[in-house]
Scaffold this motif. Sequence first.
Motif, PDB file in Angstrom:
ATOM      1  N   GLN A   3       0.855  -1.170   0.000  1.00 31.89           N
ATOM      2  CA  GLN A   3       0.000   0.000   0.000  1.00 31.89           C
ATOM      3  C   GLN A   3       0.893   1.221   0.000  1.00 31.89           C
ATOM      4  OE1 GLN A   3      -2.692  -0.290   3.289  1.00 31.89           O
ATOM      5  NE2 GLN A   3      -4.136  -1.440   2.079  1.00 31.89           N
ATOM      6  N   GLN A   4       0.461   2.254  -0.659  1.00 31.52           N
ATOM      7  CA  GLN A   4       1.219   3.484  -0.754  1.00 31.52           C
ATOM      8  C   GLN A   4       1.074   4.267   0.541  1.00 31.52           C
ATOM      9  OE1 GLN A   4       3.151   4.430  -3.328  1.00 31.52           O
ATOM     10  NE2 GLN A   4       3.763   6.237  -2.230  1.00 31.52           N
ATOM     11  N   ALA A   5       2.195   4.675   1.144  1.00 32.11           N
ATOM     12  CA  ALA A   5       2.177   5.499   2.345  1.00 32.11           C
ATOM     13  C   ALA A   5       1.865   6.935   1.953  1.00 32.11           C
ATOM     14  CB  ALA A   5       3.525   5.412   3.040  1.00 32.11           C
ATOM     15  N   HIS A   6       1.208   7.645   2.850  1.00 31.48           N
ATOM     16  CA  HIS A   6       0.833   9.030   2.581  1.00 31.48           C
ATOM     17  C   HIS A   6       1.343   9.931   3.703  1.00 31.48           C
ATOM     18  CE1 HIS A   6      -1.625   7.906  -0.806  1.00 31.48           C
ATOM     19  NE2 HIS A   6      -2.120   6.935  -0.071  1.00 31.48           N
ATOM     20  N   THR A  10       4.171  19.552   7.284  1.00 31.36           N
ATOM     21  CA  THR A  10       3.745  20.705   8.068  1.00 31.36           C
ATOM     22  C   THR A  10       4.888  21.702   8.121  1.00 31.36           C
ATOM     23  OG1 THR A  10       2.402  19.257   9.465  1.00 31.36           O
ATOM     24  CG2 THR A  10       2.862  21.460  10.314  1.00 31.36           C
ATOM     25  N   THR A  11       4.617  22.949   7.759  1.00 28.15           N
ATOM     26  CA  THR A  11       5.621  23.998   7.860  1.00 28.15           C
ATOM     27  C   THR A  11       5.730  24.425   9.316  1.00 28.15           C
ATOM     28  OG1 THR A  11       5.131  24.752   5.629  1.00 28.15           O
ATOM     29  CG2 THR A  11       6.264  26.310   7.073  1.00 28.15           C
ATOM     30  N   LEU A  12       6.950  24.500   9.789  1.00 24.93           N
ATOM     31  CA  LEU A  12       7.229  24.955  11.151  1.00 24.93           C
ATOM     32  C   LEU A  12       7.905  26.320  11.039  1.00 24.93           C
ATOM     33  CD1 LEU A  12       8.734  21.609  12.518  1.00 24.93           C
ATOM     34  CD2 LEU A  12       6.373  22.420  12.748  1.00 24.93           C
ATOM     35  N   PRO A  13       7.146  27.411  11.155  1.00 19.35           N
ATOM     36  CA  PRO A  13       7.705  28.755  10.939  1.00 19.35           C
ATOM     37  C   PRO A  13       8.957  29.004  11.783  1.00 19.35           C
ATOM     38  CG  PRO A  13       5.321  28.859  11.179  1.00 19.35           C
ATOM     39  CD  PRO A  13       5.740  27.464  11.537  1.00 19.35           C
ATOM     40  N   GLY A  14      10.009  29.460  11.105  1.00 21.98           N
ATOM     41  CA  GLY A  14      11.262  29.759  11.769  1.00 21.98           C
ATOM     42  C   GLY A  14      12.116  28.537  12.079  1.00 21.98           C
ATOM     43  N   ILE A  15      11.580  27.345  11.838  1.00 21.65           N
ATOM     44  CA  ILE A  15      12.314  26.118  12.163  1.00 21.65           C
ATOM     45  C   ILE A  15      12.618  25.323  10.903  1.00 21.65           C
ATOM     46  CG2 ILE A  15      12.216  23.909  13.382  1.00 21.65           C
ATOM     47  CD1 ILE A  15      10.394  25.338  15.440  1.00 21.65           C
ATOM     48  N   GLY A  16      11.578  24.985  10.130  1.00 20.50           N
ATOM     49  CA  GLY A  16      11.747  24.173   8.932  1.00 20.50           C
ATOM     50  C   GLY A  16      10.458  23.465   8.566  1.00 20.50           C
ATOM     51  N   ILE A  17      10.552  22.194   8.229  1.00 24.30           N
ATOM     52  CA  ILE A  17       9.397  21.404   7.788  1.00 24.30           C
ATOM     53  C   ILE A  17       9.386  20.091   8.552  1.00 24.30           C
ATOM     54  CG2 ILE A  17       8.311  20.211   5.839  1.00 24.30           C
ATOM     55  CD1 ILE A  17       9.641  22.282   4.014  1.00 24.30           C
ATOM     56  N   ARG A  18       8.190  19.661   8.945  1.00 23.67           N
ATOM     57  CA  ARG A  18       8.031  18.368   9.612  1.00 23.67           C
ATOM     58  C   ARG A  18       7.224  17.463   8.691  1.00 23.67           C
ATOM     59  NH1 ARG A  18       5.068  17.270  15.421  1.00 23.67           N
ATOM     60  NH2 ARG A  18       3.893  15.486  14.668  1.00 23.67           N
ATOM     61  N   TYR A  19       7.753  16.268   8.460  1.00 20.77           N
ATOM     62  CA  TYR A  19       7.076  15.246   7.676  1.00 20.77           C
ATOM     63  C   TYR A  19       6.636  14.146   8.639  1.00 20.77           C
ATOM     64  CZ  TYR A  19       9.406  17.582   3.819  1.00 20.77           C
ATOM     65  OH  TYR A  19       9.851  18.518   2.923  1.00 20.77           O
ATOM     66  N   ASP A  20       5.371  13.777   8.598  1.00 23.76           N
ATOM     67  CA  ASP A  20       4.831  12.758   9.485  1.00 23.76           C
ATOM     68  C   ASP A  20       4.323  11.578   8.684  1.00 23.76           C
ATOM     69  OD1 ASP A  20       4.745  14.014  12.284  1.00 23.76           O
ATOM     70  OD2 ASP A  20       3.894  15.586  11.015  1.00 23.76           O
ATOM     71  N   LEU A  21       4.527  10.389   9.242  1.00 25.51           N
ATOM     72  CA  LEU A  21       4.052   9.161   8.613  1.00 25.51           C
ATOM     73  C   LEU A  21       3.487   8.262   9.697  1.00 25.51           C
ATOM     74  CD1 LEU A  21       3.938   7.266   6.084  1.00 25.51           C
ATOM     75  CD2 LEU A  21       6.103   6.342   6.893  1.00 25.51           C
ATOM     76  N   VAL A  22       2.268   7.806   9.507  1.00 27.25           N
ATOM     77  CA  VAL A  22       1.677   6.812  10.395  1.00 27.25           C
ATOM     78  C   VAL A  22       1.708   5.496   9.632  1.00 27.25           C
ATOM     79  CG1 VAL A  22      -0.368   6.101  11.674  1.00 27.25           C
ATOM     80  CG2 VAL A  22       0.241   8.524  11.547  1.00 27.25           C
ATOM     81  N   THR A  23       2.359   4.498  10.209  1.00 24.44           N
ATOM     82  CA  THR A  23       2.522   3.211   9.538  1.00 24.44           C
ATOM     83  C   THR A  23       1.228   2.408   9.580  1.00 24.44           C
ATOM     84  OG1 THR A  23       3.218   2.004  11.508  1.00 24.44           O
ATOM     85  CG2 THR A  23       4.947   3.161  10.266  1.00 24.44           C
TER      86      THR A  23
END
Length: 161
Positions: A3-6, A10-23
């Motif tokens: 199955q394809q993960a999705h 989320t942009t974290l202003p002043g910090i960077g970017i957060r990528y989240d994955l629920v398995t």
Amino acid sequence: MDQQAHPTKTTLPGIGIRYDLVTLGGKHVSVVVRNDGRRYLGFHDPEDDDACTNTVPLDPGEAAALANLLIPEQLDPVRNEIEIDLVTEHIPITAKSPYGGRTLGDTQARSRTGASIVAVLRRTGATPSPTPDFRFATGDTLVVVGTREGVDAVADLIAGG
């Protein structure tokens, strides 16, 4: 079947970017990519998705090494023995096509050309593996797979040639 993960971003202003994955097993993992290039692998509490229970800082080399470990190897035993020349093309149903309003079965595309219409893209969505009674509409785009000759023959057929 995989199955394809999705993952979410989320942009974290002043910090960077957060990528989240629920398995599929319900585990929540995140990667924070800071504006300065640093990366952190985060593990979350199953009871509180917002609570990060542990982080692992990764320097660029470590991040690249981990990424290489996580990418599945491309196994292609058939290609090592036989060269298969398949192409995929998108073929539009234009107003000039004799198949606008007609069914996939009417084309007899596979038996006439050896190529297969594997999906139909429509403004309202996609239809994978259309059945012979699927009715085409002007503006549809056919996804065709086959040899170069077969796909070209489907294009000629759909265009009315």
